[in-house]
Design an enzyme around this catalytic site. Structure first.
Site, PDB file in Angstrom:
ATOM      1  N   ASP A   1     -11.566  17.826  88.300  1.00 37.70           N
ATOM      2  CA  ASP A   1     -11.047  17.136  87.117  1.00 37.70           C
ATOM      3  C   ASP A   1     -10.386  18.174  86.218  1.00 37.70           C
ATOM      4  O   ASP A   1     -10.472  19.385  86.478  1.00 37.70           O
ATOM      5  CB  ASP A   1     -12.178  16.416  86.364  1.00 37.70           C
ATOM      6  CG  ASP A   1     -11.696  15.170  85.627  1.00 37.70           C
ATOM      7  OD1 ASP A   1     -10.694  15.269  84.892  1.00 37.70           O
ATOM      8  OD2 ASP A   1     -12.309  14.095  85.780  1.00 37.70           O
TER       9      ASP A   1
ATOM     10  N   ASP B   1      -5.420  21.064  89.540  1.00 38.45           N
ATOM     11  CA  ASP B   1      -4.640  20.093  90.298  1.00 38.45           C
ATOM     12  C   ASP B   1      -5.232  19.902  91.694  1.00 38.45           C
ATOM     13  O   ASP B   1      -5.256  20.830  92.505  1.00 38.45           O
ATOM     14  CB  ASP B   1      -3.198  20.593  90.399  1.00 38.45           C
ATOM     15  CG  ASP B   1      -2.225  19.553  90.909  1.00 38.45           C
ATOM     16  OD1 ASP B   1      -2.649  18.653  91.654  1.00 38.45           O
ATOM     17  OD2 ASP B   1      -1.031  19.666  90.578  1.00 38.45           O
TER      18      ASP B   1
ATOM     19  N   ASP C   1      -6.274   6.990  86.992  1.00 40.01           N
ATOM     20  CA  ASP C   1      -5.337   6.429  86.020  1.00 40.01           C
ATOM     21  C   ASP C   1      -4.383   5.473  86.737  1.00 40.01           C
ATOM     22  O   ASP C   1      -3.688   5.874  87.672  1.00 40.01           O
ATOM     23  CB  ASP C   1      -4.545   7.557  85.359  1.00 40.01           C
ATOM     24  CG  ASP C   1      -3.792   7.109  84.114  1.00 40.01           C
ATOM     25  OD1 ASP C   1      -3.364   5.931  84.073  1.00 40.01           O
ATOM     26  OD2 ASP C   1      -3.628   7.921  83.191  1.00 40.01           O
TER      27      ASP C   1
ATOM     28  N   ASP D   1     -10.107  -1.017  89.048  1.00 41.14           N
ATOM     29  CA  ASP D   1     -10.197  -2.343  88.454  1.00 41.14           C
ATOM     30  C   ASP D   1      -8.811  -2.862  88.075  1.00 41.14           C
ATOM     31  O   ASP D   1      -8.699  -3.870  87.384  1.00 41.14           O
ATOM     32  CB  ASP D   1     -11.110  -2.323  87.219  1.00 41.14           C
ATOM     33  CG  ASP D   1     -10.502  -1.529  86.075  1.00 41.14           C
ATOM     34  OD1 ASP D   1      -9.902  -0.462  86.353  1.00 41.14           O
ATOM     35  OD2 ASP D   1     -10.612  -1.941  84.910  1.00 41.14           O
TER      36      ASP D   1
ATOM     37  N   PHE E   1     -15.859   3.697  83.341  1.00 44.93           N
ATOM     38  CA  PHE E   1     -14.566   3.027  83.420  1.00 44.93           C
ATOM     39  C   PHE E   1     -14.704   1.660  84.082  1.00 44.93           C
ATOM     40  O   PHE E   1     -14.022   0.708  83.712  1.00 44.93           O
ATOM     41  CB  PHE E   1     -13.575   3.900  84.196  1.00 44.93           C
ATOM     42  CG  PHE E   1     -13.211   5.160  83.460  1.00 44.93           C
ATOM     43  CD1 PHE E   1     -12.386   5.123  82.355  1.00 44.93           C
ATOM     44  CD2 PHE E   1     -13.711   6.388  83.872  1.00 44.93           C
ATOM     45  CE1 PHE E   1     -12.047   6.276  81.665  1.00 44.93           C
ATOM     46  CE2 PHE E   1     -13.385   7.546  83.197  1.00 44.93           C
ATOM     47  CZ  PHE E   1     -12.548   7.492  82.092  1.00 44.93           C
ATOM     48  N   GLU E   2     -15.604   1.564  85.064  1.00 40.10           N
ATOM     49  CA  GLU E   2     -15.841   0.274  85.696  1.00 40.10           C
ATOM     50  C   GLU E   2     -16.412  -0.718  84.686  1.00 40.10           C
ATOM     51  O   GLU E   2     -15.993  -1.891  84.634  1.00 40.10           O
ATOM     52  CB  GLU E   2     -16.795   0.433  86.875  1.00 40.10           C
ATOM     53  CG  GLU E   2     -17.071  -0.854  87.627  1.00 40.10           C
ATOM     54  CD  GLU E   2     -17.934  -0.638  88.858  1.00 40.10           C
ATOM     55  OE1 GLU E   2     -18.115  -1.599  89.621  1.00 40.10           O
ATOM     56  OE2 GLU E   2     -18.405   0.501  89.066  1.00 40.10           O
TER      57      GLU E   2
ATOM     58  N   THR F   1     -19.719   3.038  87.008  1.00 35.51           N
ATOM     59  CA  THR F   1     -19.131   4.070  86.157  1.00 35.51           C
ATOM     60  C   THR F   1     -18.762   3.499  84.799  1.00 35.51           C
ATOM     61  O   THR F   1     -18.647   2.280  84.618  1.00 35.51           O
ATOM     62  CB  THR F   1     -17.865   4.675  86.805  1.00 35.51           C
ATOM     63  OG1 THR F   1     -16.810   3.695  86.764  1.00 35.51           O
ATOM     64  CG2 THR F   1     -18.132   5.083  88.246  1.00 35.51           C
TER      65      THR F   1
ATOM     66  N   LYS G   1       2.580   0.999  83.629  1.00 33.22           N
ATOM     67  CA  LYS G   1       3.998   0.731  83.429  1.00 33.22           C
ATOM     68  C   LYS G   1       4.789   1.060  84.700  1.00 33.22           C
ATOM     69  O   LYS G   1       4.536   2.076  85.337  1.00 33.22           O
ATOM     70  CB  LYS G   1       4.533   1.541  82.248  1.00 33.22           C
ATOM     71  CG  LYS G   1       3.924   1.154  80.907  1.00 33.22           C
ATOM     72  CD  LYS G   1       4.504   1.966  79.775  1.00 33.22           C
ATOM     73  CE  LYS G   1       3.888   1.562  78.437  1.00 33.22           C
ATOM     74  NZ  LYS G   1       4.424   2.355  77.311  1.00 33.22           N
TER      75      LYS G   1
ATOM     76  N   GLU H   1     -14.540  14.804  95.301  1.00 33.60           N
ATOM     77  CA  GLU H   1     -14.359  13.707  94.356  1.00 33.60           C
ATOM     78  C   GLU H   1     -13.275  14.105  93.365  1.00 33.60           C
ATOM     79  O   GLU H   1     -13.386  15.125  92.690  1.00 33.60           O
ATOM     80  CB  GLU H   1     -15.658  13.392  93.611  1.00 33.60           C
ATOM     81  CG  GLU H   1     -15.511  12.240  92.629  1.00 33.60           C
ATOM     82  CD  GLU H   1     -16.796  11.906  91.885  1.00 33.60           C
ATOM     83  OE1 GLU H   1     -16.760  10.993  91.042  1.00 33.60           O
ATOM     84  OE2 GLU H   1     -17.828  12.554  92.140  1.00 33.60           O
TER      85      GLU H   1
END
Length: 265
Positions: free
Chosen positions: A121, A148, A171, A207, A244-245, A242, A175, A96
Site C-alpha cells: 500500500d 507501486d 479504487d 462493491d 470499505f465493504e 472490511t 468516472k 495483497e
C-alpha cells in the site's frame, strides 16, 4: 480514520499526531520508515492506479513504523530481486495489494499463520497501523511493502514465486475518463499471473458493479487463469468484512467476489 479524528485521539491521550510532511520533505528523514517515493515512479510514463497518501500519522503509528519498518518493512525501489524465502522464513506468500488500515489483513494473518502476507500500500497511517496490529498480536507472517505494486511485480518478484494474489476493494475510479486508472486491466493481470505459482489463487472483491463486471471480463480473458465458479463467487469465509465493504453495504451496494486459479500442474 480521518486526519482530524486521528489528531483528536492523540490529543486526548496527551500527545499530538505527527503532522503530514511538506511537499518533498521526508516523513522519516533518518531512514527508519517508508520512503515518500522509493522507486521514483513519478518519472515513469505510465498511468498509475493510486495516489500516494502520506497524511499525518498518530504517535502509535509513527512508533510502529520506526520500530518495525527496518525488519518488517520494504520500500519498493525496483533495484533488486526480493528473496521471499528469506523475508518470510520459507512460508508460502500471498501478495495483497491495497489494505487500508490493515484490520482485515491482520485477521487473515492470525487465522492462517502458515501463510505469509506481503501487504502492499502507499497509505502511511495504514502501514503504521498494520505493523502495530502485527506487533501487538504476535503476527510474524506479515510484511509491509511501500510503493507501486506493478514495480514490485515486474522488478522485484521472481516468476512463480507467489502462492496467491488478493485485491480487495480497489479504487473503482468511477468516472469514465478515469477507467484507465483501474488496477485490474489486461496488462496488469498478464504480469501478475507470471509471478503466481501453479494453483495459486487470485481473489478480488469490489462493491462497484461496473468494476465487478470489468474484473470478471478481464480475469476470464486471461488464458492462464480458470474461474472457480460460473461467474461471481460467494464470499469465502477467510475474507473478513472490511471497512470499505461495510461502507458499500451501508449504501446499498452489492459486494462481488471473484476467485480464479492459476492453471498448471
Amino acid at each position: 480514520m480521518a486526519a482530524d479524528a486521528v489528531e483528536a485521539v492523540a490529543v486526548a491521550d496527551g500527545r499530538r499526531a505527527a503532522p503530514a510532511p511538506r511537499r518533498g520533505e521526508p516523513m522519516f528523514p533518518d531512514g527508519t520508515g517508508p520512503a515518500a517515493d522509493p522507486a521514483g515512479s513519478h518519472h515513469e510514463r505510465r498511468i498509475r492506479s493510486f495516489q500516494p497518501r502520506r497524511s499525518r500519522v498518530s504517535p502509535s503509528q509513527a512508533d510502529a513504523l520506526r520500530r518495525l519498518w527496518p525488519t518488517w518493512g520494504l520500500d519498493i525501489d525496483g533495484l533488486s530481486r526480493l528473496d521471499l524465502d528469506a523475508f518470510f522464513g520459507g512460508l508460502p506468500v500471498v501478495l495483497e495489494i491495497g489494505f487500508g488500515m490493515g484490520e482485515a489483513t491482520a485477521q487473515m494473518a492470525a487465522a492462517d499463520p502458515a501463510t505469509g502476507i506481503l501487504a502492499c500500500d502507499v497509505h502511511t497511517p495504514g502501514q503504521g497501523n498494520l505493523l502495530g496490529l502485527a506487533d501487538r498480536n504476535g503476527l510474524s507472517n506479515i510484511r509491509v511493502a511501500n510503493g507501486d505494486a506493478i514495480i514490485l511485480l515486474r522488478e522485484m518478484l521472481a516468476p512463480g514465486s507467489l502462492a496467491g494474489l488478493r485485491v480487495y476493494f480497489p479504487d473503482p475510479w468511477p468516472k469514465k475518463r478515469h477507467h484507465k486508472r483501474r488496477l485490474i486491466q489486461p496488462e496488469f493481470v498478464a504480469l501478475a499471473t507470471t509471478r503466481l505459482a501453479p494453483g495459486a489463487l487470485v481473489h478480488c472483491a469490489t462493491d462497484w458493479e461496473p468494476y465487478a463486471e470489468q474484473m470478471l471480463e478481464v480475469l476470464s480473458a486471461e488464458p492462464t487463469l480458470e474461474n472457480l465458479y460460473p461467474g461471481f463467487a460467494p464470499r469465502p469465509d477467510f475474507r473478513p468484512l472490511t471497512k470499505f465493504e461495510g461502507q458499500g453495504l451501508d449504501k446499498g451496494h452489492t459486494v462481488h467476489d471473484l476467485l480464479f486459479r492459476r492453471r498448471g500442474a
